[in-house]
Design a protein around this motif. Structure first.
Motif, mmCIF file in Angstrom:
data_model
loop_
_atom_site.group_PDB
_atom_site.id
_atom_site.type_symbol
_atom_site.label_atom_id
_atom_site.label_comp_id
_atom_site.label_asym_id
_atom_site.label_seq_id
_atom_site.Cartn_x
_atom_site.Cartn_y
_atom_site.Cartn_z
ATOM 1 N N MET A 25 0.830 -1.203 0.000
ATOM 2 C CA MET A 25 0.000 0.000 0.000
ATOM 3 C C MET A 25 0.862 1.249 0.000
ATOM 4 O O MET A 25 0.581 2.214 -0.729
ATOM 5 N N ALA A 26 1.922 1.239 0.796
ATOM 6 C CA ALA A 26 2.825 2.388 0.844
ATOM 7 C C ALA A 26 3.505 2.601 -0.501
ATOM 8 O O ALA A 26 3.663 3.740 -0.963
ATOM 9 N N ALA A 27 3.897 1.519 -1.167
ATOM 10 C CA ALA A 27 4.522 1.637 -2.489
ATOM 11 C C ALA A 27 3.534 2.204 -3.505
ATOM 12 O O ALA A 27 3.904 3.020 -4.354
ATOM 13 N N GLY A 28 2.292 1.790 -3.420
ATOM 14 C CA GLY A 28 1.276 2.324 -4.329
ATOM 15 C C GLY A 28 1.032 3.806 -4.114
ATOM 16 O O GLY A 28 0.944 4.576 -5.075
ATOM 17 N N VAL A 29 0.941 4.214 -2.857
ATOM 18 C CA VAL A 29 0.741 5.622 -2.544
ATOM 19 C C VAL A 29 1.941 6.449 -2.997
ATOM 20 O O VAL A 29 1.792 7.530 -3.571
ATOM 21 N N ALA A 30 3.152 5.933 -2.761
ATOM 22 C CA ALA A 30 4.361 6.646 -3.180
ATOM 23 C C ALA A 30 4.426 6.751 -4.702
ATOM 24 O O ALA A 30 4.799 7.791 -5.250
ATOM 25 N N GLY A 31 4.052 5.696 -5.398
ATOM 26 C CA GLY A 31 4.036 5.731 -6.858
ATOM 27 C C GLY A 31 3.065 6.771 -7.395
ATOM 28 O O GLY A 31 3.374 7.496 -8.342
ATOM 29 N N ASN A 32 1.885 6.841 -6.789
ATOM 30 C CA ASN A 32 0.911 7.860 -7.207
ATOM 31 C C ASN A 32 1.429 9.266 -6.950
ATOM 32 O O ASN A 32 1.234 10.167 -7.767
ATOM 33 N N ALA A 33 2.086 9.466 -5.822
ATOM 34 C CA ALA A 33 2.634 10.785 -5.501
ATOM 35 C C ALA A 33 3.727 11.173 -6.489
ATOM 36 O O ALA A 33 3.803 12.325 -6.920
ATOM 37 N N VAL A 34 4.558 10.216 -6.871
ATOM 38 C CA VAL A 34 5.631 10.498 -7.832
ATOM 39 C C VAL A 34 5.037 10.860 -9.193
ATOM 40 O O VAL A 34 5.477 11.819 -9.838
ATOM 41 N N ARG A 35 4.040 10.125 -9.637
ATOM 42 C CA ARG A 35 3.402 10.423 -10.928
ATOM 43 C C ARG A 35 2.732 11.794 -10.906
ATOM 44 O O ARG A 35 2.840 12.569 -11.860
ATOM 45 N N ARG A 36 2.049 12.100 -9.821
ATOM 46 C CA ARG A 36 1.370 13.395 -9.713
ATOM 47 C C ARG A 36 2.383 14.538 -9.710
ATOM 48 O O ARG A 36 2.194 15.559 -10.377
ATOM 49 N N THR A 37 3.484 14.348 -8.982
ATOM 50 C CA THR A 37 4.519 15.382 -8.927
ATOM 51 C C THR A 37 5.181 15.561 -10.283
ATOM 52 O O THR A 37 5.433 16.692 -10.711
ATOM 53 N N ALA A 38 5.465 14.472 -10.977
ATOM 54 C CA ALA A 38 6.079 14.561 -12.306
ATOM 55 C C ALA A 38 5.154 15.281 -13.277
ATOM 56 O O ALA A 38 5.601 16.098 -14.089
ATOM 57 N N ARG A 39 3.860 15.001 -13.200
ATOM 58 C CA ARG A 39 2.900 15.677 -14.063
ATOM 59 C C ARG A 39 2.861 17.169 -13.771
ATOM 60 O O ARG A 39 2.813 18.000 -14.677
ATOM 61 N N GLN A 40 2.898 17.546 -12.493
ATOM 62 C CA GLN A 40 2.892 18.955 -12.134
ATOM 63 C C GLN A 40 4.172 19.658 -12.583
ATOM 64 O O GLN A 40 4.124 20.783 -13.089
ATOM 65 N N ILE A 41 5.306 18.993 -12.429
ATOM 66 C CA ILE A 41 6.567 19.595 -12.852
ATOM 67 C C ILE A 41 6.560 19.805 -14.365
ATOM 68 O O ILE A 41 6.982 20.853 -14.863
ATOM 69 N N GLY A 42 6.075 18.821 -15.101
ATOM 70 C CA GLY A 42 5.990 18.966 -16.549
ATOM 71 C C GLY A 42 5.070 20.104 -16.956
ATOM 72 O O GLY A 42 5.403 20.900 -17.847
#
Length: 105
Positions: A25-42
């Motif tokens: 669950m923690a890995a899934g939450v971290a993965g979602n946070a990384v994707r969301r952050t990458a999208r915002q940075i882009g």
């Protein structure tokens, strides 16, 4: 004696299973946070690039207009002062948004 071993091994496997599930669950939450952050940075990178290009065109036009009426050194000073004030106002806006975001969390 075998009953206590069986019950303790069952408890250990249940705890192990719970820890594995928590890790997944923690890995899934971290993965979602990384994707969301990458999208915002882009997204913000595209916005910054477009703003940079528009400021360049605006600066060229404003400098040409001001240098037509004033000396080119005065035109550069005026544009520099305008951009400095705009940068300070933007810094204040970003700083106030930072404080507001921290206080609501």
């Amino acid at each position: 004696m075998s009953d206590t071993r069986a019950s303790s091994s069952g408890a250990v496997s249940l705890a192990s299973l719970a820890l594995r599930m928590l890790g997944l669950m923690a890995a899934g939450v971290a993965g979602n946070a990384v994707r969301r952050t990458a999208r915002q940075i882009g997204g913000w990178s595209v916005v910054a690039a477009l703003c940079t290009v528009s400021v360049g065109f605006f600066s060229f036009a404003a400098f040409g207009f001001l240098s037509h009426w004033l000396d080119s050194s005065y035109a550069g000073l005026i544009l520099g002062a305008v951009y400095l004030v705009a940068a300070l106002v933007l810094a204040l806006i970003l700083q106030s948004g930072d404080r507001r975001g921290r206080s609501t969390r």
